[in-house]
Design a protein around this motif. Sequence first.
Motif, short mmCIF file in Angstrom:
data_model
loop_
_atom_site.label_atom_id
_atom_site.label_comp_id
_atom_site.label_asym_id
_atom_site.label_seq_id
_atom_site.Cartn_x
_atom_site.Cartn_y
_atom_site.Cartn_z
N PHE A 1 0.90 -1.30 0.15
CA PHE A 1 0.19 -0.03 0.33
C PHE A 1 0.77 1.22 -0.14
CE2 PHE A 1 -3.66 -2.28 2.04
CZ PHE A 1 -4.32 -2.23 0.85
N MET A 2 1.81 1.22 0.95
CA MET A 2 2.52 2.47 1.12
C MET A 2 3.34 2.79 -0.27
SD MET A 2 2.34 3.09 4.15
CE MET A 2 3.55 4.26 4.98
N LEU A 3 3.81 1.74 -0.87
CA LEU A 3 4.88 1.83 -2.13
C LEU A 3 4.13 2.22 -3.31
CD1 LEU A 3 7.70 -0.89 -1.04
CD2 LEU A 3 7.89 1.55 -1.25
N TYR A 4 2.96 1.48 -3.26
CA TYR A 4 2.17 1.54 -4.66
C TYR A 4 1.52 3.10 -4.42
CZ TYR A 4 2.14 -3.31 -6.40
OH TYR A 4 2.44 -4.31 -6.85
N GLY A 5 0.85 3.35 -3.44
CA GLY A 5 0.13 4.46 -3.19
C GLY A 5 1.03 5.91 -3.04
N GLU B 1 7.07 14.52 3.88
CA GLU B 1 8.29 13.83 3.96
C GLU B 1 8.46 12.18 3.75
OE1 GLU B 1 11.17 15.45 4.47
OE2 GLU B 1 10.33 17.14 4.68
N PHE B 2 7.32 11.73 3.75
CA PHE B 2 7.28 10.44 3.53
C PHE B 2 7.44 10.05 2.14
CE2 PHE B 2 6.02 5.87 3.03
CZ PHE B 2 6.48 5.26 4.51
N VAL B 3 6.73 10.85 1.35
CA VAL B 3 7.02 10.91 -0.11
C VAL B 3 8.27 11.13 -0.63
CG1 VAL B 3 6.43 11.98 -2.49
CG2 VAL B 3 4.74 11.51 -0.73
N ARG B 4 9.09 12.08 -0.05
CA ARG B 4 10.73 12.20 -0.21
C ARG B 4 11.62 11.07 0.25
NH1 ARG B 4 12.86 17.60 -0.87
NH2 ARG B 4 11.05 19.40 -0.87
N TYR B 5 10.89 10.63 1.51
CA TYR B 5 11.63 9.37 1.84
C TYR B 5 11.89 8.23 0.89
CZ TYR B 5 12.89 5.44 5.07
OH TYR B 5 13.54 4.33 5.44
N VAL B 6 10.39 8.09 0.13
CA VAL B 6 10.28 6.67 -0.81
C VAL B 6 10.70 6.91 -2.13
CG1 VAL B 6 8.69 5.39 0.70
CG2 VAL B 6 7.87 7.01 -1.03
N LEU B 7 10.90 8.35 -2.53
CA LEU B 7 11.20 8.85 -3.94
C LEU B 7 12.33 9.67 -3.99
CD1 LEU B 7 7.55 9.63 -5.62
CD2 LEU B 7 9.13 7.39 -6.01
N SER B 8 12.90 10.10 -2.98
CA SER B 8 14.01 10.89 -3.02
C SER B 8 13.82 12.45 -2.92
CB SER B 8 14.90 10.87 -4.28
OG SER B 8 13.99 11.51 -5.52
N ASP B 9 14.63 13.40 -2.50
CA ASP B 9 14.55 14.53 -2.37
C ASP B 9 14.43 15.52 -3.58
OD1 ASP B 9 14.21 15.18 0.55
OD2 ASP B 9 16.26 15.20 0.77
N GLN B 10 15.08 14.88 -4.55
CA GLN B 10 15.13 15.45 -5.81
C GLN B 10 13.67 15.34 -6.53
OE1 GLN B 10 17.73 14.74 -9.32
NE2 GLN B 10 16.74 16.59 -9.23
N VAL B 11 12.75 14.32 -6.28
CA VAL B 11 11.41 14.39 -6.79
C VAL B 11 10.60 15.29 -5.71
CG1 VAL B 11 9.41 12.91 -6.90
CG2 VAL B 11 11.68 12.00 -7.72
N GLY B 12 10.97 15.21 -4.39
CA GLY B 12 10.19 16.05 -3.67
C GLY B 12 10.45 17.68 -4.00
#
Length: 410
Positions: free
Chosen positions: A134-138, A327-338
């Motif tokens: 869930f976390m990773l797909y979502g 920050e969770f999005v940044r954690y799973v996708l990188s600060d670059q994407v954030g």
Amino acid sequence: MENLSRRRALTLGVALGLVGAAAPVPAWASAGSAAGTAGAGKLAGAGAAAGPGPEWIWDDAADPLMVRMIEGGHVPAINRAWEGWVNNDDPIPGGLPSDFAAYLAQVNRLPSWADQAKLERAADFNRRRDTYLFMLYGLGSGIMSTVIPREAKSVYWSAGGADMQDRAAKTFTFGYDLSELGAFKPTGQFVVTANKTRVVHAAVRHLLPQSPHWKAVADESTPISAADILVTFHSLGTYVHQKLLEWKIPYPAADQEAFLHMWQVAVHLLGVPYEHIPKTWAEAVAQSQRVLTPILTPSTEGIELAEDLLGLTAQIDLGVTRGFLNEFVRYVLSDQVGDWLGLRRDYAAAALVRTAWPAFILFREGLSPVMPGTFYMFDQFIRALAMLFLNKGESGKTTPITIPTGNRAG
Ligand code: HEM
């Protein structure tokens, strides 16, 4: 499309966990990227047979059919007729144009190479691992789709782009039906969901090129090639596979094989020819490094979509702040994407995610006896996300997939 430098793409790949530490220099770095071609980078060479690469393949079976259905004004009747068509073993519904019914009868089955034992294991794996999935797909794959420019632009300018909540719910229908126990069995629903999706994609291929807005931003003539679908598969399956390994979640070889097989069948049901589908995770990871990592880049449309998607969560109480979510999005996708998506920083939440999430995993997996103080916060967060994404809250049903008849107005 912006052409990333090799260094930047590699850095991003490492941050996303898409590039192994000792990975060889990816072939795309010298082969040139997708800019200017009709597809999403060169997939040929990744086990592909002779013949056109997947960037030159769309859907010979569904595309001409959907042109006829749209031009003939049959789509509203099809949407009505197939509303109750849900289970894999439901008969093809009545009230459909005969050539459309004949097409469905032809494609609504598993390929001969599908292995029920592996599919069953995959279903069990999905159940055991649903928290992380869930976390990773979502939050991972879902937000990553907004920095895949071709996908973001087509989603934004198609009819569904005007209502992201509805669209996100439909997309999660796919994920839900795919992950359900027995998804591929006669009583499951995934084969039907995949076939509905395949037909929606075929309709989009005809409709989007008629949108002046999409034409103004697209770098291709016809959207959703087989190569594009493989890119999206990497943003889902390959990405999740690599994150599970990176997070050291127990993930035995038989689970890995089953999870890949499930995705191979899913991608095939979406119309991608067998010979272009990666046969091993090693092949998938190599292909992903070549065709996904280097094309990630922000776009006006993608930034708005990401904001819509993350804003959806404001409607329910996730037990966490928007800063935590960012920050969770940044954690799973990188600060670059954030940074690309302009996700506001919350450094306290960032520190929490980076320390508490690994501790949460260790405890959940029985690898540490220490229950982190944040356990219930994460637990609540995950449950709320699951409810939101599955749209199961009130109706207990998933959102029906319907074929669009036009594009987003503007
Ligand atoms: C529609 C899943 C690849 C663009 C859909 C729908 C699903 C779905 C479930 C129906 C829900 C809806 O109507 O919103 C997938 C999966 C993919 C994939 C699982 C690959 C593994 C792609 C790619 C693109 C794309 C590569 C574009 C580059 C679209 C668009 C719609 C759509 C524009 C129509 C939305 C509308 O109704 O306006 N997809 N998709 N998809 N997809 Fe995909």
